[in-house]
Motif scaffolding. Structure first.
Motif, short mmCIF file in Angstrom:
data_model
loop_
_atom_site.label_atom_id
_atom_site.label_comp_id
_atom_site.label_asym_id
_atom_site.label_seq_id
_atom_site.Cartn_x
_atom_site.Cartn_y
_atom_site.Cartn_z
N ALA A 33 10.33 40.24 51.74
CA ALA A 33 10.92 40.06 50.41
C ALA A 33 12.10 39.11 50.56
CB ALA A 33 11.37 41.41 49.89
N PRO A 34 12.61 38.56 49.46
CA PRO A 34 13.84 37.77 49.57
C PRO A 34 14.98 38.66 50.08
CG PRO A 34 12.82 37.47 47.43
CD PRO A 34 12.10 38.60 48.09
N THR A 35 16.05 38.03 50.49
CA THR A 35 17.19 38.82 50.97
C THR A 35 18.02 39.30 49.79
OG1 THR A 35 17.38 37.97 53.18
CG2 THR A 35 19.44 38.53 52.11
N ILE A 36 18.49 40.52 49.90
CA ILE A 36 19.27 41.07 48.80
C ILE A 36 20.71 41.31 49.28
CG2 ILE A 36 18.63 43.50 49.22
CD1 ILE A 36 18.27 43.66 46.13
N TYR A 37 21.66 40.87 48.46
CA TYR A 37 23.08 41.04 48.78
C TYR A 37 23.65 42.11 47.87
CZ TYR A 37 22.55 36.61 51.23
OH TYR A 37 22.13 35.63 52.08
N GLY A 38 24.31 43.09 48.45
CA GLY A 38 24.89 44.16 47.66
C GLY A 38 26.15 43.73 46.95
N ILE A 92 20.93 33.03 57.09
CA ILE A 92 20.36 34.35 56.83
C ILE A 92 18.91 34.22 56.40
CG2 ILE A 92 20.56 36.39 55.36
CD1 ILE A 92 23.56 36.01 55.56
N ASP A 114 14.96 35.72 55.33
CA ASP A 114 14.46 36.59 54.27
C ASP A 114 14.33 38.04 54.74
OD1 ASP A 114 14.38 34.93 52.16
OD2 ASP A 114 12.21 34.71 52.07
N GLY A 115 14.21 38.93 53.75
CA GLY A 115 13.91 40.32 54.06
C GLY A 115 15.11 41.13 54.53
N CYS A 116 16.32 40.56 54.42
CA CYS A 116 17.51 41.29 54.85
C CYS A 116 18.13 42.05 53.68
CB CYS A 116 18.56 40.34 55.42
SG CYS A 116 17.99 39.44 56.86
N VAL A 117 18.86 43.10 54.00
CA VAL A 117 19.67 43.78 53.00
C VAL A 117 21.10 43.74 53.54
CG1 VAL A 117 20.10 45.91 51.75
CG2 VAL A 117 17.76 45.27 52.35
N TYR A 165 8.38 34.85 44.54
CA TYR A 165 7.02 35.16 44.11
C TYR A 165 6.62 34.37 42.87
CZ TYR A 165 8.14 39.04 47.13
OH TYR A 165 8.56 39.79 48.21
N SER A 173 22.70 40.16 44.44
CA SER A 173 21.80 39.04 44.15
C SER A 173 20.69 38.97 45.17
CB SER A 173 22.58 37.73 44.18
OG SER A 173 23.48 37.70 43.09
#
Lengths: 370, 387
Positions: free
Chosen positions: A278-283, A293, A295-298, B29, B287
């Motif tokens: 999945a794309p990387t998500i930033y909290g 960075i 992909d696939g990171c949280v 996607y 994000s």
């Protein structure tokens, strides 16, 4: 003009023995989402090479897993394509030198219909135009063309190194195996191109004479009989000769110019295995600066000057500085890492602080839990 | 059979050159990745994708189906455009007619059951469970339904069922809904029965050739065994600008739409870009960002597709940016959808804060937003094609 590519996946394994304990140097992770072999493979494909043999010796399971059928490099072909060449065992002995490796795959080389053979090692990353290499090779009517670079830092070379002495036409007049190098020297980067039938002849000769070393017994012995030329590569060349330089080459990718030289050349993309992350998500509280960075990171903590591979999780309150976190690393809450390399699947749970120095980064082995 | 021919006219500028199922979603996607991934994750390995409107990008995107593991020797994914026949040549006139025109395709694989899907919904669903439900009820047709709030029920096709989920009545967008079971546009039919109803429907000159309007009511009238399969989980029709943005934002907060689940991956065609680079001084909060992005500015509550560049001082809030777009220094983007290959020049201002105004601004593919240009909230701008 058809070219057969040959990639040596294990030579130079010992340089980063920590990282290559579980894998070949070719499959050593680099730059967030790549393995070292992605660079030579992509360079070859981008120059129109459609047949590549990857020469293996040991621990090549992760390499096979990475390259698969070769489809990511458009090398899943009916004719040619990517072929993994498992080690050929004679009298219970696997090859020891480059020349023995080439000898052991002579039937593969003989079966190819390509006119040229391009050979490369995997201890470096660069985006090099092999079609220009072939063009110069033809222009100079060379028998063998060796790629070299100007030494820029005497501490960042694989030793012993092969240094070339060139004449004004870039013809190699002398070749020396040296234990130390000086800035400005012409160092071999272990990439060569030659006609396939020449390579076949050289292999036959070396079998008859029981030669062992490609550089010593083939190249340097033939500088007078054969037209051996140098081809200077002066783009970014990330050279890996130990854990420190492995760390530094990764960190070089934080430099915009380096990334542009590697990844932003039109029609010369670097391909790699697709992981469908999945794309990387930033909290909400993520703080990130000067970091690469994948992909696939949280990312919920703070990250600076670091390379973060695919699927890494960095929890709240963490401070990650100057570090390389490989695939699927998990760093739990409130942990401080500085100058650390974590291999795949590492979990940092209870160790609250882990600090290495830039000269000696801390290395945490694959699947390690701290 | 995946219906992917819709124009998606309520997505305006976003679908002027591409079919709705090929619209970008969730940073990396496209909408169609969801039903296609659901298929392969549910062990369905033969999929026909029916295309009609602007199919170029969609066709290229699906290709041989390799990203979804649908490049098969037998079966796999097939693009099914309308074609010239010996007797008649027609565009797809409606959902039922589109499937009718491909009866021969379906018959080649001799299936027992046919699953009909649409290419404009975002959800993760195990169709094999729905099929098991269909079989255990000895049903002739099964329609997936979602429990919706009563006040919203009049926007959907509503299934009225008995306690065993057998459907006894169907109402399209009822003013006074009797139930809250909304059709999700996902149907399983016994194949032979489907062929028969499609042929009958085709011979009926008064029919609109639509599943919801014609086929389903006709089957109910005939007393066929039809069941509603209750689906629990995230589902959204992304047919409008509002719902598209909302569904994108749900990726950031809705746990039911977990795309990180390794047991139910959403597959897509990947771009060969390096990892994203976050510069000194960049600010990222809540994000989603993907490969090739270069961030110097501020990105909050937003989703950025591949190769997006956000320069220093630029601010992006509550927005979705498609691939290869550049947001230059000092530009501010609020509550907007910016399509692919857009250049937003310096100090432009697009949209207004979500808290101040709920309308969404849209910038179409390939636009250049000029220096200091202001695009008001709710405004939709797109490149004017030269004749």
């Amino acid at each position: 003009m058809s070219i057969l590519g040959l990639i040596f996946s294990n030579i130079h394994n010992r340089e980063i023995f920590e990282v290559t304990k579980y894998r070949t140097i070719a499959s050593a992770p680099i730059g967030g989402r790549y393995r070292l072999i992605d660079f030579p493979l992509s360079n070859m494909v981008n120059a129109g090479v459609t047949q590549v043999g990857v020469i293996t010796k040991n621990n090549y399971q992760s390499l096979m897993d990475h390259v698969g059928s070769g489809k990511e490099w458009d090398l899943a072909r009916k004719n040619g394509g990517l072929v993994i060449l498992p080690p050929y065992v004679l009298n219970d002995e696997v090859y020891n030198t480059r020349l023995e490796a080439i000898k052991s795959i002579s039937s593969f080389i003989n079966h190819s219909k390509a006119e040229y053979v391009l050979m490369t090692d995997c201890y470096h990353i660069c985006n090099i135009d092999y079609s220009d290499l072939l063009k110069k090779h033809l222009q100079k009517d060379a028998d063998i063309t060796c790629v070299y670079r100007k030494c820029q830092d005497k501490n960042e070379s694989n030793l012993p190194a092969n240094a070339f002495v060139l004449d004004e036409n870039e013809r190699v007049v002398e070749m020396n195996l040296v234990d130390e190098v000086k800035v400005g020297w012409n160092l071999s980067v272990d990439i060569w191109i030659m006609k396939r039938d020449l390579l076949q002849t050289l292999i036959m000769e070396s079998i008859n004479t029981n030669y062992h070393s490609f550089n010593r017994d083939i190249l340097s012995k033939n500088l007078k009989n054969l037209k051996v030329f140098g081809y200077k590569f002066d783009g970014y060349f990330g050279n890996i000769c130990n854990l420190k330089s492995y760390f530094d080459v990764n960190m070089d990718l934080l430099n915009n110019d380096v990334r542009n030289e590697l990844f932003n050349i039109p029609n010369r993309s670097i391909y790699t295995k697709i992981r469908d992350s999945a794309p990387t998500i930033y909290g909400e509280d993520a703080k990130v600066s000067n970091s690469l960075i994948a992909d696939g990171c949280v990312i919920e903590g703070s990250v600076s000057n670091s390379i973060i591979f695919r699927g890494t999780k960095i929890k709240k309150g963490c401070v990650i500085e100057n570090s390389i976190l490989m695939q699927d690393t998990v760093v739990y809450e409130n942990i401080h890492l500085q100058n650390v390399i974590t291999d795949k699947n590492v979990q940092i749970k209870t160790k609250k602080e882990l600090c290495g120095s830039e000269e000696y980064p801390v290395y945490v082995k694959k699947n390690g839990v701290l | 059979m995946l219906l992917a021919g819709g124009q998606g006219s309520r997505l305006y500028a976003l679908t002027s050159k591409i079919a709705k199922p090929a619209v970008r979603f969730g940073a990396k996607y496209r909408i169609i990745d969801f039903p296609l991934s659901n298929c392969i994750n549910s062990n369905i390995d033969t999929v026909g994708v029916l295309t009609q409107y602007q199919p170029l990008i969609l066709n290229e995107y699906i290709g041989n189906g390799q990203p979804w593991d649908l490049d098969r020797t037998f079966g796999g994914v097939h693009i099914l455009p309308p074609y010239q026949g010996k007797k008649r040549t027609d565009w797809y006139k409606g959902t039922a007619n589109a499937i009718y025109q491909n009866i021969d395709f379906m018959k080649r694989y001799n299936p027992e059951y046919v699953l009909i899907l649409s290419g404009d919904h975002i959800y993760k669903m195990d169709y094999s469970k729905m099929l098991a439900f269909h079989k255990s009820n000895n049903a002739e047709a099964t329609i997936a339904v979602l429990d919706v709030p009563l006040e919203e029920a009049s926007r959907f096709g509503i299934m009225n069922t008995d306690a065993d989920y057998r459907i006894n009545d169907f109402e399209e967008k009822p003013a006074k809904p009797k139930s809250t079971k909304a059709s999700m546009g996902i149907y399983i039919f016994n194949a032979e029965l489907l062929y028969k109803y499609l042929e009958d429907d085709e011979n009926d000159p008064n029919s609109k050739n639509d599943f919801g309007k014609n086929i389903i009511p006709k089957m109910l009238n005939d007393g066929r065994r039809m069941f509603a399969y209750p689906f629990k989980g995230y589902w959204k029709d992304v047919g409008t600008i509002d719902s598209l943005l909302e569904a994108n934002m749900d990726l950031l907060k809705d746990e039911n739409l977990d795309i990180f689940n390794k047991n139910w991956k959403i597959y897509s065609r990947n771009d060969p870009f390096p990892p994203q680079f976050i510069c000194d001084g960049a600010k990222l909060g809540n994000s989603m960002v993907t490969v090739g992005c270069y961030i110097e500015g501020e990105v909050v509550n937003s989703l950025l597709a591949s190769n997006v560049k956000v320069e220093k001082g630029a601010v992006i809030r509550d927005s979705v940016i498609f691939e290869n777009t550049i947001i230059k220094k000092g530009s501010v983007i609020n509550h907007s959808i910016i399509a692919n290959d857009v250049v937003v020049e310096e100090n432009a201002c697009i949209g207004s804060k979500k808290e101040e105004d709920n309308k969404i601004s849209v910038v179409g593919e390939g636009m250049v937003v000029k220096k200091n240009q202001v695009i008001a909230s709710g405004e939709i701008v797109e490149k004017v094609e030269e004749e």
